[in-house]
Each structure stands twice: as structure tokens, then as C-alpha cells.
Design an enzyme around this catalytic site. Structure first.
Site, PDB file in Angstrom:
ATOM      1  N   GLY A  44       0.814  -1.155  -0.076  1.00  0.00           N
ATOM      2  CA  GLY A  44       0.082   0.114   0.144  1.00  0.00           C
ATOM      3  C   GLY A  44       0.869   1.110  -0.036  1.00  0.00           C
ATOM      4  O   GLY A  44       1.905   1.182   0.396  1.00  0.00           O
ATOM      5  N   CYS A  96       5.277  -0.115   7.589  1.00  0.00           N
ATOM      6  CA  CYS A  96       4.996   0.986   6.850  1.00  0.00           C
ATOM      7  C   CYS A  96       6.361   1.470   6.110  1.00  0.00           C
ATOM      8  O   CYS A  96       7.336   1.501   6.608  1.00  0.00           O
ATOM      9  CB  CYS A  96       4.569   2.046   7.740  1.00  0.00           C
ATOM     10  SG  CYS A  96       4.094   3.611   6.923  1.00  0.00           S
ATOM     11  N   HIS A 138      -4.895   0.882   7.136  1.00  0.00           N
ATOM     12  CA  HIS A 138      -3.680   1.672   7.545  1.00  0.00           C
ATOM     13  C   HIS A 138      -3.360   2.592   6.300  1.00  0.00           C
ATOM     14  O   HIS A 138      -3.049   3.698   6.816  1.00  0.00           O
ATOM     15  CB  HIS A 138      -2.707   0.377   7.060  1.00  0.00           C
ATOM     16  CG  HIS A 138      -1.092   0.820   7.138  1.00  0.00           C
ATOM     17  ND1 HIS A 138      -0.467   0.568   8.086  1.00  0.00           N
ATOM     18  CD2 HIS A 138      -0.447   1.762   6.353  1.00  0.00           C
ATOM     19  CE1 HIS A 138       1.004   1.188   7.930  1.00  0.00           C
ATOM     20  NE2 HIS A 138       0.497   1.869   6.926  1.00  0.00           N
ATOM     21  N   HIS A 142      -3.266   7.220   6.869  1.00  0.00           N
ATOM     22  CA  HIS A 142      -2.084   8.014   6.120  1.00  0.00           C
ATOM     23  C   HIS A 142      -2.835   9.332   5.676  1.00  0.00           C
ATOM     24  O   HIS A 142      -2.244  10.464   5.955  1.00  0.00           O
ATOM     25  CB  HIS A 142      -1.488   7.427   4.872  1.00  0.00           C
ATOM     26  CG  HIS A 142      -0.160   6.681   5.261  1.00  0.00           C
ATOM     27  ND1 HIS A 142       0.859   7.007   5.974  1.00  0.00           N
ATOM     28  CD2 HIS A 142       0.057   5.186   5.248  1.00  0.00           C
ATOM     29  CE1 HIS A 142       1.752   5.947   6.291  1.00  0.00           C
ATOM     30  NE2 HIS A 142       1.148   5.064   5.740  1.00  0.00           N
TER      31      HIS A 142
END
Ligand code: NI
Length: 184
Positions: A44, A96, A138, A142
Site C-alpha cells: 500500500g 510502513c 492503514h 495516512h
């Protein structure tokens, strides 16, 4: 074009991103985001992670052999809005691209309902569960200016503090290009 990925500590990761004007041609930007994510082996990537505070993220779980449910999960989410989250909270170790080499367990609800546009401005209102929901939650965080480390206990956060500072300084090993806010 491959963008450098913005590291923890940069203010752009803490802003609530703004909606994109409807009809904007996003073809190149989305292609670049997929390329950037792919280069970094991510599943992602949200626009703030390449320094753009706009409501856009891409996901691609198709390369994860052990997650067959993601085999066609490759999409762009434009101006997404989570309208509901429900189900039991379940733990998963998240990472991340903006916080390299740190993985920690985060609890999230099983299912999300999300309204969004695709890259051609077709509107959708869909539900996703399990790993798909996890990735969406997730990435959605952001564009809300949130990061997975925000969910950790004060103790865990203290334990990670020096690592996070090093990341902000660009003092971290990655196989992709980074943009660190405190790099001298
Ligand atoms: Ni992330």
C-alpha cells in the site's frame, strides 16, 4: 517515475489530506505511485508518503503468495471515505514504508465500508474484510495524518523513540530511495 518515500517525522505525514477535484486526470500520478510502491515492495502507498497531501492511495496485494484472498486486490482509492467499521478487533503486525524496519502489532476491526472513486472517477461504495480491510485502514490513516505507531502503548513508543529519530534523520537501511525530514 519513482518517487522517494517520505520518512517518519515529516509534517506531510501528519496533515489531513485534501480532496482531489473531481475529474482531475490522475493517470500518470497513479501509475507513478504503483511503480514507487512496487519498487519498495509495498502493498500500500498513500499520496502523503510521496509528499502530496491529497486523498489518494493505492494497494497491491497480488504478490503475496500466502494471502490468496488478495490475488486480485490491486486498486486505487480516490477521495475515499470510510463510513463504517465493525466486527471484532484482531491483531496483526503492521509495517510502513515511511517507518522502515519496524513492525508492531495493531488491533483493527474486521470490516470497513468505504466510498471512493477509481482512477476513472467511477464511484463505489463497498465493504472489505480481513487483510483487505487491514490494508485499507492503514492507508486511510495516512490520508488522515495518522500512523500505525500512534496505536502503540506509551511504553512501546518510548522503546521505539531512538529508532524513529534515526528514521527521521535518514539513518536507516532501505532498498528504496527515501526523503528524510531531518537529514543533514
Ligand atoms: Ni504506511
Amino acid at each position: 517515475m519513482i518517487y522517494p518515500i517520505v520518512m517518519y517525522g515529516d509534517a506531510v505525514l501528519r496533515k489531513r489530506a485534501t480532496d482531489i477535484e473531481k475529474g482531475t486526470d490522475l493517470t500518470q500520478l497513479i501509475a507513478d505511485m504503483f511503480e514507487t510502491m512496487d519498487e519498495a515492495n509495498g502493498i500500500g502507498l498513500a499520496a502523503p508518503q510521496i509528499g502530496k497531501s491529497i486523498r489518494l492511495f493505492v494497494v497491491d496485494g497480488t504478490g503475496l503468495q500466502d494471502e490468496p484472498t488478495l490475488k486480485d486486490f490491486k486498486k486505487a482509492f480516490v477521495n475515499p471515505q470510510i463510513t463504517d467499521e465493525y466486527g471484532n478487533e484482531w491483531p496483526f503486525e503492521e509495517g510502513c514504508l515511511s517507518i522502515p524496519n519496524i513492525r508492531e502489532e495493531v488491533l483493527r476491526k474486521e470490516t470497513v465500508r468505504i466510498k471512493y472513486f477509481d482512477e476513472n472517477w467511477n464511484a463505489f461504495d463497498e465493504e472489505f474484510s480481513g487483510m483487505k480491510a487491514r490494508i485499507i485502514q492503514h492507508e486511510y490513516d495516512h490520508i488522515e495524518g495518522k500512523l500505525f505507531v500512534d496505536y502503540l502503548s506509551p511504553l512501546k513508543k518510548r522503546m521505539l523513540k531512538s529508532k524513529l529519530t534515526n528514521i527521521s534523520k535518514g539513518d536507516v537501511d532501505t532498498e528504496y530511495r527515501i526523503a528524510a525530514p531531518l537529514k543533514k
